[in-house]
Design a protein around this motif. Structure first.
Motif: not given
Length: 420
Positions: A34-49, A146-151
Motif C-alpha cells: 500500500g502507499n500513502d493514498i491507498t493505505s489510509p483507506v485500508a487502515i480505516h477499513e481494518m478498524e471497522k473490521m 482483508a489481505g493485511m488481516a488474513t493473508g
C-alpha cells in the motif's frame, strides 16, 4: 488441459492441483502493498473490521511515495496515519522519507518480490512484478485491508493472451516502445481481466528494466497482470537483490490462450501515445506536424530506473534543454538516485538545464512536482495520459520513452532521438 504461468502460480497458492479460467479461488499471499493514498483507506477499513493486528508484519510493505515529501497538510495527515499504523504493528517493510522510493521500483530493488510469489497492491501498477515471474495485481483498498488481516485474497482465475516477442530491437527501442506498440495494437481494453504472458526469443534482448516497464503497463491494456518467463537474467537479478527463496513456473505446452499475438521487435520504431489514451499511438515517423511542448518528465514507476536515466543522460550530454522548456528528472529510488550521482548522470542533467527531484510519483498523477496549466503539453515517460491526469483538463500528455522524452526536451517538440 494445461495451465499458463499465472494459472500455475495461483493453483499452488490456492492449494489446488489445477485451476482454469473463470474459477473463483482463495489464495495465500506473499506480499501486500500500500502507499500513502491507498493505505489510509485500508487502515480505516481494518478498524471497522475490529481486526487486532496484521497476519504477518514481514509480508506487508507500506511505501509513502505519491505525495512524499508531503506537499500539503492533507498529504501529511495521510502519511502520519500510515506511519503510526506501521509503528503500532511493527511493520518490517515501512519505508520512510530517506529510504523510500516509487513503490514498484523499490520493492524489487529491496528483494521483497521473487518468482512464483502472489502479490497484491492497492495500486493498479502492482502488475510490474510480473517481470520477475510473479503473479502481481492491483486491488482496491478494501481487499488490501482483508489481505493485511488474513493473508489471503479471492481471485477469479484469468484467461491469457500470449505475446510472442521475436527478434532484436533496433537502437533506441526500449520496453516503453514495445508496450505502447502492443497497447496501440489491442487497445486499452484488449486484455481486459486477462493475463498478458510474454515469451519468445525477443525476451532475451530485453533488460530487466525493459521487462519491468512492459509488465508495469499491462494494466493500461486492461490486463489483470503481465508476466515474463524466468531466465538467467531474472535469476541473476533476484540473487543480487534478494535472499528469499523463489520458485520457477513454466506454462504447459498445451496451455490454453484466448489469443496468440506475435510481435517482431525488429520492425518497431520509437512510439508515442497521443492524448488522451495510451492506445492512441503513433510512431515518430508518422508525426508530420511539429508538436511543440512545454514540459518533459523523465521518471515514474514506469521509467525512472537507472537504465532509463542512462539513456536520457546519453542524449542530454553536451546538449541543452531548449530555452523555455521545463525538464524534470525523477530517479525512482534513493539507490537509483545515488547510482546516477556516482555515474555523473545528475551533473549531466543539471548542466543541460533539467531539474532533479527526490523520488516521488508526483507529477504522474497530477500530485505535484510538475503540474500542467491550461493548454500546456508534456512529453512524459509515465503511464497514463487521461484528460486532466497531470493537471488542467485542457492540458495534454504524450507518453514516450526516455530517449524520445530527452530528445524532445532538447528541441522543444516531439522528436526522435535519431534526429539529433
Amino acid at each position: 488441459m494445461g495451465m499458463t504461468m499465472t494459472q500455475k502460480i495461483l493453483a499452488a497458492h490456492a492449494g489446488l492441483p489445477s485451476v482454469e479460467a473463470g474459477q473463483l479461488i482463495e489464495a495465500d499471499l506473499d506480499l501486500i502493498l500500500g502507499n500513502d493514498i491507498t493505505s489510509p483507506v485500508a487502515i480505516h477499513e481494518m478498524e471497522k473490521m475490529k481486526v487486532n493486528g496484521v497476519f504477518d508484519k514481514n509480508k506487508i510493505a507500506l511505501v509513502p511515495d505519491h505525495f512524499v515529501p508531503n506537499k500539503d497538510i492533507k498529504s501529511a495527515e495521510h502519511c502520519k496515519c500510515v506511519r503510526e499504523f506501521a509503528r503500532r504493528n511493527e511493520i518490517t517493510n515501512y519505508f520512510e522519507v530517506g529510504e523510500m522510493g516509487i513503490e514498484h521500483a523499490l520493492l524489487p530493488e529491496k528483494g521483497l518480490v521473487v518468482a512464483g510469489d502472489v502479490v497484491i497492491g492497492a495500486d493498479s501498477h502492482t502488475c510490474t512484478y510480473g517481470a520477475l515471474g510473479a503473479f502481481s495485481t492491483g486491488v482496491g483498498s478494501t481487499d488490501m485491508a482483508a489481505g493485511m488481516a488474513t493473508g489471503k485474497a479471492w481471485f477469479k482465475v484469468p484467461s491469457a493472451i500470449k505475446f510472442v516477442l521475436t527478434g532484436k530491437p533496433a537502437e533506441w527501442i526500449s520496453g516503453k516502445d514495445i508496450i505502447l506498440h502492443i497497447i496501440g495494437k489491442i487497445g486499452v481494453d484488449g486484455a481486459l481481466y486477462k493475463s498478458m504472458e510474454f515469451t519468445g526469443d525477443g525476451v532475451s534482448y530485453l533488460s530487466m528494466d525493459d521487462r519491468f516497464t512492459i509488465a508495469n503497463m499491462a494494466i493500461e491494456a486492461g490486463g489483470k497482470n503481465g508476466i515474463f518467463p524466468v531466465d538467467d537474467l531474472t535469476i541473476s537479478y533476484m540473487k543480487e537483490h534478494s535472499i528469499k527463496e523463489f520458485k520457477v513456473y513454466e506454462a504447459d505446452e498445451d496451455a490454453e490462450y484466448d489469443e496468440i499475438i506475435t510481435i517482431d521487435l525488429t520492425t518497431l520504431k520509437p512510439t508515442v501515445a497521443f492524448p488522451h489514451l495510451p492506445e492512441n499511438t503513433k510512431t515518430v515517423d508518422q508525426i508530420k506536424e511539429d508538436i511543440e511542448i512545454d514540459q518533459v518528465v523523465i521518471g515514474s514507476c514506469t521509467n525512472g530506473r537507472i537504465d532509463d536515466l542512462r539513456i536520457a543522460a546519453g542524449i542530454l550530454k553536451g546538449r541543452k534543454v531548449k530555452k523555455g522548456i521545463r525538464c524534470i528528472v525523477i530517479p525512482a529510488t534513493q539507490n537509483i538516485y545515488l547510482t546516477a550521482m556516482e555515474e555523473g548522470l545528475l551533473k549531466i542533467f543539471i548542466e543541460a538545464g533539467a531539474v532533479v527531484s527526490t523520488p516521488t510519483c508526483g507529477p504522474c498523477l497530477g500530485g505535484y512536482m510538475g503540474i500542467l496549466a491550461d493548454g500546456e503539453r508534456c512529453v512524459s515517460t509515465t503511464n497514463r495520459n487521461f484528460v486532466g491526469r497531470m493537471g488542467h483538463i485542457n492540458s495534454e500528455i504524450y507518453l514516450a520513452s526516455p530517449a524520445v522524452a530527452a530528445a524532445s526536451a532538447v528541441t522543444g517538440k516531439i522528436t526522435s532521438p535519431a534526429a539529433l
